[in-house]
Design an enzyme around this catalytic site. Structure first.
Site, PDB file in Angstrom:
ATOM      1  CB  SER A  25      -0.903   0.019   1.240  1.00 18.87           C
ATOM      2  OG  SER A  25      -0.108   0.206   2.404  1.00 18.87           O
ATOM      3  N   GLY A  27       1.172   5.118   1.512  1.00 22.42           N
ATOM      4  CA  GLY A  27       0.656   5.986   2.578  1.00 22.42           C
ATOM      5  C   GLY A  27       0.807   7.431   2.165  1.00 22.42           C
ATOM      6  N   GLY A  30       4.805   7.539   2.030  1.00 25.36           N
ATOM      7  CA  GLY A  30       5.563   6.304   2.193  1.00 25.36           C
ATOM      8  C   GLY A  30       4.860   5.164   1.479  1.00 25.36           C
ATOM      9  CB  THR A  31       5.674   2.784  -0.831  1.00 31.44           C
ATOM     10  OG1 THR A  31       5.626   4.069  -1.456  1.00 31.44           O
ATOM     11  CG2 THR A  31       4.907   1.787  -1.672  1.00 31.44           C
ATOM     12  CB  VAL A  32       3.444  -0.655   3.260  1.00 33.98           C
ATOM     13  CG1 VAL A  32       3.584  -1.979   3.996  1.00 33.98           C
ATOM     14  CG2 VAL A  32       3.381   0.504   4.257  1.00 33.98           C
ATOM     15  CE  LYS A  47       4.267   3.291   7.723  1.00 35.53           C
ATOM     16  NZ  LYS A  47       3.864   4.155   8.861  1.00 35.53           N
ATOM     17  CG  ASP A 146      -5.510   7.501  11.734  1.00 37.99           C
ATOM     18  OD1 ASP A 146      -4.842   7.388  10.690  1.00 37.99           O
ATOM     19  OD2 ASP A 146      -6.770   7.525  11.738  1.00 37.99           O
TER      20      ASP A 146
HETATM   21  C1  BW8 Z   1      -1.054  -8.431   5.376  1.00 39.36           C
HETATM   22  N1  BW8 Z   1      -0.112  -7.736   6.274  1.00 39.36           N
HETATM   23  C2  BW8 Z   1       0.300  -6.488   5.965  1.00 39.36           C
HETATM   24  O1  BW8 Z   1      -0.072  -5.928   4.961  1.00 39.36           O
HETATM   25  C3  BW8 Z   1       1.237  -5.805   6.883  1.00 39.36           C
HETATM   26  C4  BW8 Z   1       1.678  -4.521   6.587  1.00 39.36           C
HETATM   27  C5  BW8 Z   1       2.535  -3.882   7.464  1.00 39.36           C
HETATM   28  O2  BW8 Z   1       2.988  -2.628   7.106  1.00 39.36           O
HETATM   29  C6  BW8 Z   1       3.253  -1.699   8.095  1.00 39.36           C
HETATM   30  C7  BW8 Z   1       2.225  -1.124   8.790  1.00 39.36           C
HETATM   31  C8  BW8 Z   1       2.486  -0.161   9.769  1.00 39.36           C
HETATM   32  C9  BW8 Z   1       3.806   0.204  10.021  1.00 39.36           C
HETATM   33  N2  BW8 Z   1       4.140   1.181  10.970  1.00 39.36           N
HETATM   34  C10 BW8 Z   1       3.483   1.323  12.158  1.00 39.36           C
HETATM   35  O3  BW8 Z   1       2.578   0.615  12.470  1.00 39.36           O
HETATM   36  N3  BW8 Z   1       3.960   2.349  12.933  1.00 39.36           N
HETATM   37  C11 BW8 Z   1       3.455   2.767  14.153  1.00 39.36           C
HETATM   38  C12 BW8 Z   1       3.862   4.007  14.635  1.00 39.36           C
HETATM   39  C13 BW8 Z   1       3.383   4.473  15.855  1.00 39.36           C
HETATM   40  C14 BW8 Z   1       2.516   3.684  16.601  1.00 39.36           C
HETATM   41  S1  BW8 Z   1       1.869   4.188  18.153  1.00 39.36           S
HETATM   42  C15 BW8 Z   1       1.638   5.909  18.094  1.00 39.36           C
HETATM   43  C16 BW8 Z   1       0.968   6.338  16.820  1.00 39.36           C
HETATM   44  O4  BW8 Z   1       0.085   5.606  16.316  1.00 39.36           O
HETATM   45  O5  BW8 Z   1       1.297   7.417  16.322  1.00 39.36           O
HETATM   46  C17 BW8 Z   1       2.110   2.458  16.115  1.00 39.36           C
HETATM   47  F1  BW8 Z   1       1.265   1.724  16.835  1.00 39.36           F
HETATM   48  C18 BW8 Z   1       2.571   1.975  14.904  1.00 39.36           C
HETATM   49  C19 BW8 Z   1       4.816  -0.380   9.297  1.00 39.36           C
HETATM   50  F2  BW8 Z   1       6.074   0.009   9.561  1.00 39.36           F
HETATM   51  C20 BW8 Z   1       4.570  -1.350   8.339  1.00 39.36           C
HETATM   52  C21 BW8 Z   1       2.937  -4.514   8.639  1.00 39.36           C
HETATM   53  C22 BW8 Z   1       2.449  -5.820   8.869  1.00 39.36           C
HETATM   54  N4  BW8 Z   1       1.622  -6.453   8.020  1.00 39.36           N
END
Ligand code: BW8
Length: 317
Positions: A25, A27, A30-32, A47, A146
């Site tokens: 996906s 963002g 950014g791109t995941v 990410k 969020d």
């Molecule tokens: C089918 N599976 C998938 O597609 C998949 C995709 C995936 O991609 C990502 C998604 C999110 C993030 N990053 C992230 O979650 N960061 C973050 C930052 C702050 C806070 S806490 C305070 C606040 O929210 O600001 C928090 F809880 C989280 C990432 F790096 C990669 C990860 C696993 N599986």
């Protein structure tokens, strides 16, 4: 060993170790991707900053800050960070890959998941509360800001991990620069946004009670398997009716009578989405009410519910 030196540094992962990239996906900036780590023999999520746009210092710092936040917020219901890849032409955060995707899919892909039994739904609600409660217990307290079903991810056993796909700034209570949140029109959904955030006035500081409003809406969505305010045609309509006091329907056709502890859950929900943030419960209060509910299920009930969704997911038409 002096205790101060125990704050472990984050591993730096060479880009050449990340193979088989698959786009997931896009963002904010950014791109995941999904990828394989060639030495660790495991699937990871990465990410990255958009590869096309020049990687500005600000974006790089934003992603570094996210890595630092995730590193500090290690907990069994927060997505786990494995390391960062910091190379001149490639910069990304490396996290665990959540094989069962988002709560949004579990709730609304009814062909994939015809049945999601109550014990699993209640465990999902309980684990979300554990994750957010942990963030709120950090010092300074960390707001998610969020919370939505797209940011709640599920691992191989359908355990919950809180994530944040958005590349928004995040707030910590102490350093919150006003309560400026992601503007709704920027593609962010308004259904989980508390009314006090519609008009971010400078006086109101970002507050942990905003996450409780979002959580109450998610509770309704988990228990009803419906999209909150699904009849509204545009975000403004939702905001106006929420400001007038409209909330999702808690009647029997949305929340069926066979929900275990239905009354208590509706109480938490209605307290959680009250207009006045001070009247909303803390996640600690919420957990103390959910704990006895979970104890009523034995391990087998939950495992059978997990087995049921696994079977239905892999028996695709
Ligand atoms: C089918 N599976 C998938 O597609 C998949 C995709 C995936 O991609 C990502 C998604 C999110 C993030 N990053 C992230 O979650 N960061 C973050 C930052 C702050 C806070 S806490 C305070 C606040 O929210 O600001 C928090 F809880 C989280 C990432 F790096 C990669 C990860 C696993 N599986």
């Amino acid at each position: 060993v002096n205790i101060g030196s125990l704050t472990s540094a984050l591993p730096v992962i060479p880009y050449r170790k990340l193979t088989d990239l698959h786009y997931i996906s896009k963002g904010g900036f950014g791109t995941v991707f999904r990828a394989q780590h060639s030495d660790w023999r495991t699937t990871v999520a990465i990410k990255c900053l958009k590869l096309d746009s020049p990687v500005g210092e600000r974006e790089r710092n934003c992603l570094l800050k996210e890595a630092e936040v995730l590193h500090k917020a290690r907990f069994n219901h927060i997505i786990q960070i494995f390391g960062v890849c910091n190379e001149p032409e490639f910069f990304c955060i490396v996290t665990e890959y959540m094989t069962n995707g988002s709560l949004d899919e579990l709730l609304h892909e009814k062909s994939m998941y015809p049945v999601v039994a109550w014990p699993l739904r209640l465990r999902v609600l309980y684990e979300i509360a554990l994750g957010v409660n942990f963030l709120h217990n950090m010092s300074p307290p960390l707001l998610h800001h969020d919370l939505k079903t797209q940011n709640i991810l599920l691992d191989g056993e359908y355990h919950v991990k809180i994530a944040d796909f958005g590349l928004s700034k995040w707030r910590q209570l102490s350093i919150s620069k006003g309560s400026g949140s992601k503007p709704a029109e920027m593609g962010g959904t308004v259904i989980y946004m508390p009314p006090e955030e519609y008009e971010p006035n400078r006086t109101r500081r970002a507050d942990v009670k905003q996450d409780m409003y979002s959580y109450a809406i998610i509770m309704w969505e988990v228990l009803s398997r419906r999209i909150p305010f699904e009849d509204a045609t545009n975000p403004m309509q939702i905001m106006f009716s929420v400001l007038r006091g409209t909330r999702p329907d808690t009647g029997l056709d949305s929340l069926p009578a066979d929900i275990p502890s239905r009354e208590t859950l509706i109480n938490i929900m209605t307290c959680g989405w009250t207009a006045n943030p001070d009247e909303r419960p803390s996640f600690l209060n919420c957990l103390k009410e959910l704990e006895p509910m979970l104890r009523r299920f034995d391990e087998i009930d939950i495992l059978e519910a997990v087995l049921e969704v696994k079977r239905s997911k892999f028996k695709r038409p």
